[in-house]
Motif scaffolding. Sequence first.
Motif, PDB file in Angstrom:
ATOM      1  N   GLU A  30       0.788  -1.293  -0.121  1.00 61.77           N
ATOM      2  CA  GLU A  30      -0.444   0.294   0.031  1.00 61.77           C
ATOM      3  C   GLU A  30       0.881   1.028  -0.288  1.00 61.77           C
ATOM      4  O   GLU A  30       2.186   1.346   0.672  1.00 61.77           O
ATOM      5  CB  GLU A  30      -1.160   0.599   0.978  1.00 61.77           C
ATOM      6  N   PRO A  31       0.766   2.280  -0.825  1.00 61.28           N
ATOM      7  CA  PRO A  31       1.071   3.871  -0.533  1.00 61.28           C
ATOM      8  C   PRO A  31       1.505   4.263   0.347  1.00 61.28           C
ATOM      9  O   PRO A  31       0.080   4.058   1.481  1.00 61.28           O
ATOM     10  CB  PRO A  31       0.650   4.335  -1.967  1.00 61.28           C
ATOM     11  N   LYS A  32       2.158   5.177   1.247  1.00 58.97           N
ATOM     12  CA  LYS A  32       1.992   5.471   1.815  1.00 58.97           C
ATOM     13  C   LYS A  32       1.273   6.292   1.924  1.00 58.97           C
ATOM     14  O   LYS A  32       1.275   7.034   0.829  1.00 58.97           O
ATOM     15  CB  LYS A  32       3.615   6.208   2.140  1.00 58.97           C
ATOM     16  N   ASP A  33       0.806   7.131   3.390  1.00 62.28           N
ATOM     17  CA  ASP A  33      -0.217   8.172   3.038  1.00 62.28           C
ATOM     18  C   ASP A  33       0.183   9.103   3.074  1.00 62.28           C
ATOM     19  O   ASP A  33       1.425   9.663   3.588  1.00 62.28           O
ATOM     20  CB  ASP A  33      -1.333   8.798   4.843  1.00 62.28           C
ATOM     21  N   LEU A  34       0.101  10.408   2.442  1.00 63.85           N
ATOM     22  CA  LEU A  34       0.173  11.538   2.325  1.00 63.85           C
ATOM     23  C   LEU A  34       0.640  12.802   3.197  1.00 63.85           C
ATOM     24  O   LEU A  34      -0.820  12.695   4.169  1.00 63.85           O
ATOM     25  CB  LEU A  34      -0.527  12.587   1.153  1.00 63.85           C
ATOM     26  N   GLU A  35       1.247  13.505   2.952  1.00 65.06           N
ATOM     27  CA  GLU A  35       0.800  14.013   5.051  1.00 65.06           C
ATOM     28  C   GLU A  35      -0.325  15.368   4.161  1.00 65.06           C
ATOM     29  O   GLU A  35      -0.132  16.169   3.340  1.00 65.06           O
ATOM     30  CB  GLU A  35       2.012  15.262   5.061  1.00 65.06           C
ATOM     31  N   GLU A  36      -1.040  16.333   5.589  1.00 65.54           N
ATOM     32  CA  GLU A  36      -2.115  16.604   4.936  1.00 65.54           C
ATOM     33  C   GLU A  36      -1.917  17.929   4.931  1.00 65.54           C
ATOM     34  O   GLU A  36      -0.831  18.831   6.488  1.00 65.54           O
ATOM     35  CB  GLU A  36      -3.514  16.404   5.853  1.00 65.54           C
TER      36      GLU A  36
END
Length: 497
Positions: free
Chosen positions: A467-473
């Motif tokens: 799974e791709p890493k979560d992007l910083e909001e």
Amino acid sequence: LATADDILAAAEMGTCDIALERVHALLRVDAGNGSLYNHIVKLARTLAEEKPKDALEQVEALSRRLKESAFRGPPSPEEPELSVAEKVAEDESKKSAQNFMLLRSPSDPLAAPKVLGVVQNYLEDAAILEWAGVGFGKQESYHLAMSLRKLASESGLESLRLWGKVLGTAGDYYVAEGTLGAAEPTPVALPGSPDDDVEPRGQGANRCSYWVTKGGFDPWVRLPHARASQIRAARSIKRILSGDLSSEVISTPWFPGGEEQLLRAQIARITSTCMLAPKGYFEVDEEAPVKNTIRMVEGALEAFPSPEELATQGGWVHAAPFLLSTGKSSWPDLEALEGRISEEQAEELKTLAENEPEKAVLEGIEADLEELKPEEAESGPAWSIKNYGDEGVYSAGDGTKTLRVTAIRSTIWPGAVTVVKGTRFANLYVGYGMKCGTLVGPEKESGLPLRGTMPLMPLAPEDIMDEPKDLEEHEEPNPIQDEVESDKEAVDPDPDQ
């Protein structure tokens, strides 16, 4: 003047007349076998003529007899339907007649004896194979032995034996292997031509001819020659046969042929790998016009390997030509093709032959899958050997004798077995014609089988990506608000403040 009662009576009479006319019309309707009115008239006339005493009891039987006599449909069959016992007796009579056709002598007793080819005695082989847990039962074995003898008398074969049984989803194939006489040398075909796709009779995958039957009393059907292109395609697919030679082979990648051709290709592959003989029993016939021809060594029975030697892989050799990656057993003869092909083609064939050299026809089996042999193991994983029966050694005349049965099974092609007892050995295959892929160890990280190594399962899918890493909001940019806030600030702020 008519009164009201007269009018009502006349109306009722008119209604009754209409009803009677309708009933009369209904009685005269003819449905194909006469009308009900005619049947009632015939029934009354018959009763009046015969004047039976118990007319009321016989009216139903008489009515049924009159209807049967007036029936206009197709005539009933002359032969009545057989009962269950009669059907069973008829089937037994047919089987007895078919048994007689198998049991009768292939030669006419009133004519000169007919010379038959060498037919291997399968009944003796079945007695040895039974010790290894392989066989078809005594009755079926006897039918197969008699059927092979009949095939030999009808086809004029030089030699014949039972190759094995290929199992299918809707039916099975009994396979017989035979030779049709000495093969004559043929000119070398040009590489890439249609003739080059089929090895000549007596060579490579076509060293022998094969016949199949569904068993019982069905006739034997000869299979076509094996083609190199079909052998190469069979290596890329995994399919269980259906039992119908005329069925299509729907696979990916595409197979160039039907089930008849696929069965022949699988027989060639299994024979190339699993046809074994004791070491020193055969030798290469250098004088034969056909390459890779073998013959029995003089005095082979006297110099037969010992039971201890046959219980190891060193006592066995391959008795069939090895198939290269091209689907054939040898590379083209460049000397015979000199002047017929270009120098580039000759150089390319020479390079391919150097990269994949031909294997000897009587090569030992201990070299099979040697690269997968564990360091501490004494033998490779391609073969499994086990002894059955009495392993004692007894004195017999000037020598010794043992009743031990040694069976060597292929783990590459499950179902292929070779048994030996004394100086008699036999090869047999009973399986689905599927190559085993579990010899290769599982993947070290996951423990799952490697891609394409399960013969009865579809190919495993590719590895699933992580799974791709979560992007910083971040806050949504608002240029207008940023511009207003920047205008409120001083252009040159006081450094002291």
